[in-house]
Design an enzyme around this catalytic site. Structure first.
Site, PDB file in Angstrom:
ATOM      1  N   LYS A 128       0.839  -1.205   0.000  1.00  0.00           N
ATOM      2  CA  LYS A 128       0.000   0.000   0.000  1.00  0.00           C
ATOM      3  C   LYS A 128       0.870   1.250   0.000  1.00  0.00           C
ATOM      4  CE  LYS A 128      -3.747  -0.388   2.770  1.00  0.00           C
ATOM      5  NZ  LYS A 128      -4.555  -0.761   3.984  1.00  0.00           N
ATOM      6  N   GLY A 181      -8.577   6.807  -1.670  1.00  0.00           N
ATOM      7  CA  GLY A 181      -9.566   6.541  -2.718  1.00  0.00           C
ATOM      8  C   GLY A 181      -9.445   5.145  -3.313  1.00  0.00           C
ATOM      9  N   GLY A 182      -8.894   4.225  -2.533  1.00  0.00           N
ATOM     10  CA  GLY A 182      -8.812   2.830  -2.977  1.00  0.00           C
ATOM     11  C   GLY A 182      -7.733   2.592  -4.029  1.00  0.00           C
ATOM     12  N   LYS A 238      -0.509  -7.759   6.096  1.00  0.00           N
ATOM     13  CA  LYS A 238      -1.193  -9.019   5.813  1.00  0.00           C
ATOM     14  C   LYS A 238      -2.444  -8.714   5.002  1.00  0.00           C
ATOM     15  CE  LYS A 238      -2.116 -13.407   6.600  1.00  0.00           C
ATOM     16  NZ  LYS A 238      -1.231 -14.380   5.936  1.00  0.00           N
ATOM     17  N   HIS A 257     -15.851  -4.235   6.811  1.00  0.00           N
ATOM     18  CA  HIS A 257     -15.374  -2.867   7.066  1.00  0.00           C
ATOM     19  C   HIS A 257     -16.240  -2.303   8.193  1.00  0.00           C
ATOM     20  CE1 HIS A 257     -13.979   1.279   5.782  1.00  0.00           C
ATOM     21  NE2 HIS A 257     -14.955   1.525   6.628  1.00  0.00           N
ATOM     22  N   HIS A 267     -14.146  -0.385  -3.509  1.00  0.00           N
ATOM     23  CA  HIS A 267     -13.793   0.364  -2.303  1.00  0.00           C
ATOM     24  C   HIS A 267     -14.656   1.604  -2.100  1.00  0.00           C
ATOM     25  CE1 HIS A 267     -10.555  -2.409  -2.168  1.00  0.00           C
ATOM     26  NE2 HIS A 267      -9.876  -1.854  -3.152  1.00  0.00           N
ATOM     27  N   GLU A 295      -7.082   2.889   8.552  1.00  0.00           N
ATOM     28  CA  GLU A 295      -6.760   4.313   8.391  1.00  0.00           C
ATOM     29  C   GLU A 295      -7.747   5.175   9.152  1.00  0.00           C
ATOM     30  OE1 GLU A 295      -7.245   6.274   4.662  1.00  0.00           O
ATOM     31  OE2 GLU A 295      -9.124   5.284   4.181  1.00  0.00           O
ATOM     32  N   ASN A 354      -9.962   8.798   8.917  1.00  0.00           N
ATOM     33  CA  ASN A 354     -10.441   9.918   8.102  1.00  0.00           C
ATOM     34  C   ASN A 354     -10.625  11.113   9.032  1.00  0.00           C
ATOM     35  OD1 ASN A 354     -12.477   7.803   5.998  1.00  0.00           O
ATOM     36  ND2 ASN A 354     -10.445   8.583   5.652  1.00  0.00           N
ATOM     37  N   ARG A 412     -12.171  13.939   8.920  1.00  0.00           N
ATOM     38  CA  ARG A 412     -13.225  14.817   8.377  1.00  0.00           C
ATOM     39  C   ARG A 412     -14.596  14.184   8.654  1.00  0.00           C
ATOM     40  NH1 ARG A 412     -14.747  11.349   4.412  1.00  0.00           N
ATOM     41  NH2 ARG A 412     -13.089  10.136   3.472  1.00  0.00           N
TER      42      ARG A 412
END
Ligand code: ADP
Length: 451
Positions: free
Chosen positions: A158, A164-165, A201, A208, A235, A287, A289, A291
């Site tokens: 990553k 944004g996937g 992993k 989600h 995503h 992660e 966000n 906002r």
């Protein structure tokens, strides 16, 4: 009277106008040439053009947004979601201009925007993360292979600055590692201007699940419950619900408390979301966000709170008026994102909405800026609104969502309401607890039936 400049458009701009009203503030809406004449702009106290249609020249144009704030006497800027909402340079520029951003400061935004730094901060705060080092990967192929062996295949590469996937690649075995690394590195450099890559992993069938938080500038940070957003296409979330079905509430409370504690650790102020993958009874942070999120209304429906109003309050220096023990959730809420798109091909369907009928009734909330005659520009996201249903339990929320979707009428452009009706009928979704791959599997099953 204090003034908020809303540096966003569409349904979230209207949502913020409403919160400003509620908090006794003037709302000024920034708009691009493409949004000129949009009905929601009339609901603001003032609207100001910030540039032509391309977002880079308007909604992403920092000098234009700051100039609009100055010209309209705004002291605050609300960035909504998307556009400049997680841009640390923007946060810095707002402060330098003597204005207040309704959101966390640039330092915290920068830290959480770097996924490796965010992971490090979470590990330090005792928040469980996906297995893998909280460090940037080295170039040395042997060292790389050793790290992957240590984690165990499959692994996922990553981009540290990704979003944004994009900038992610799954690696199934050792033979595929070097090439995948080279491509991800290239993409990271190209799309995010940051070549740093990390590895973790790859979880096979996760859900989600995320935690909403709110923190003030006086050291109070609270978590406002959880949401399940596993129904995703590429995503992109399609359906969200609160609470996440079938997960031990004690486990959620433990994770929620850790998220709130880490907000205190990092000096977070504002509303935010900690995103997790959930598999085999365990949570893994992916992660944060920094906002407001599209799906915040499901949390508002079950807690009775106005999260956008709270964002404004904490940005103004207010003390949160309640404690963790005061936050109660009632019932269940489900949100369906209504996009102007072809329900089969998912291709956006911009154009003029010739007719629109918005559903209502007990437990229904529709967040939309769109009415008959509205134009859906091709330049931006195709979301035209959100249908949110609340019920005493999940079954009632589902039933109400179905009734509402059946009432929704959108003429002139294609929309995905029928897709939502079908998804709410799907036995897997109805049972609760689908994985993030469910939508793809569902689509494949539909195609097989159609043939
Ligand atoms: P972005 O910032 O681009 O949205 P995320 O880190 O939030 O990136 O990941 C986006 C999605 O990618 C997740 O919701 C999940 O579907 C998938 N994903 C990310 N990390 C993993 C992982 N370790 N294992 C399996 N799927 C993952």
């Amino acid at each position: 009277m204090d003034t908020v400049l809303i540096a966003n458009r569409g349904e979230i701009a209207l949502r913020i106008i409403r919160a400003c009203r509620r908090q006794g503030m003037r709302a000024v809406c920034a708009f691009s040439e493409d949004d000129r004449g949009a009905a929601y702009l009339d609901l603001a106290d003032q609207a100001i053009c910030i540039g032509p249609a391309p977002a880079l020249k308007s909604y992403l144009n920092i000098p234009a947004v700051l100039a609009a704030a100055k010209a309209t006497g705004a002291q605050y800027i609300h960035p909504g979601y998307g556009f400049l909402s997680e841009n640390a340079e923007f946060a810095e520029a707002v402060t330098k201009a003597g204005l207040t951003l309704i959101g966390p400061d640039a330092r915290v935004m920068r830290m959480m925007g770097d996924k490796v730094a965010a992971k490090g901060a979470m590990i330090a705060a005792g928040v469980p993360c996906v297995p893998g080092p909280d460090a940037v990967l080295p170039d040395d192929p042997q060292e790389l292979a050793r790290i992957a062996e240590g984690i165990g295949y499959p692994v996922i590469l990553k981009a540290a600055g990704g979003g944004g996937g994009r900038g992610m690649r799954v690696v199934k075995d050792k033979g595929a590692l070097a090439e995948a690394f080279a491509i991800t590195r290239q993409e990271a450099r190209q799309f995010f201007g940051n070549a740093d890559i990390y590895m973790e992993k790859y979880l096979q069938k996760p859900r989600h699940v995320e935690i909403q938080v709110i923190a003030d500038s006086h050291g109070t940070a609270l978590w406002l419950g959880d949401r399940d957003c596993s129904m995703q296409r590429r995503h992109q979330k399609l359906i969200e619900e609160a609470p996440a079905p079938g997960i031990d509430r004690r486990l959620i409370a433990d994770i929620g408390a850790r998220c709130a504690a880490s907000c205190r650790d990092i000096g977070y102020v504002g509303a935010g979301t900690f995103e997790f993958l959930y598999e085999d009874g365990a949570f893994f942070f992916i992660e944060m966000n920094t906002r407001i999120q599209v799906e915040h209304p499901v949390t508002e429906m079950v807690t009775g709170l106005d999260i956008v109003a709270l964002q404004i309050d904490v940005a103004r220096g207010a003390v949160l008026p309640f404690a963790q023990g005061d936050i109660q959730t009632a019932g269940h809420a489900i949100e369906c994102r209504i996009n102007a798109e072809d329900p089969a091909s998912f291709v956006p369907s911009p154009g003029t909405i010739t007719h629109m009928h918005v559903p209502g009734g007990p437990g229904i909330r529709v967040d939309t800026h769109v009415a008959s005659g509205a134009v859906i520009p091709a330049s931006y996201d195709s979301m035209i609104g959100k249908v949110i249903a609340h019920g005493a339990d999940r079954a009632e929320a589902l039933a109400r969502a179905q009734t509402a979707l059946a009432e929704l009428r959108v003429g002139g452009v294609s929309c995905n309401a029928a897709l939502h009706c079908a998804l709410l009928d799907d036995p897997g979704f109805r049972e609760g607890g689908i994985s993030i791959h469910h939508f793809d599997d569902w689509c494949a099953a539909q195609e097989a039936t159609d043939v």
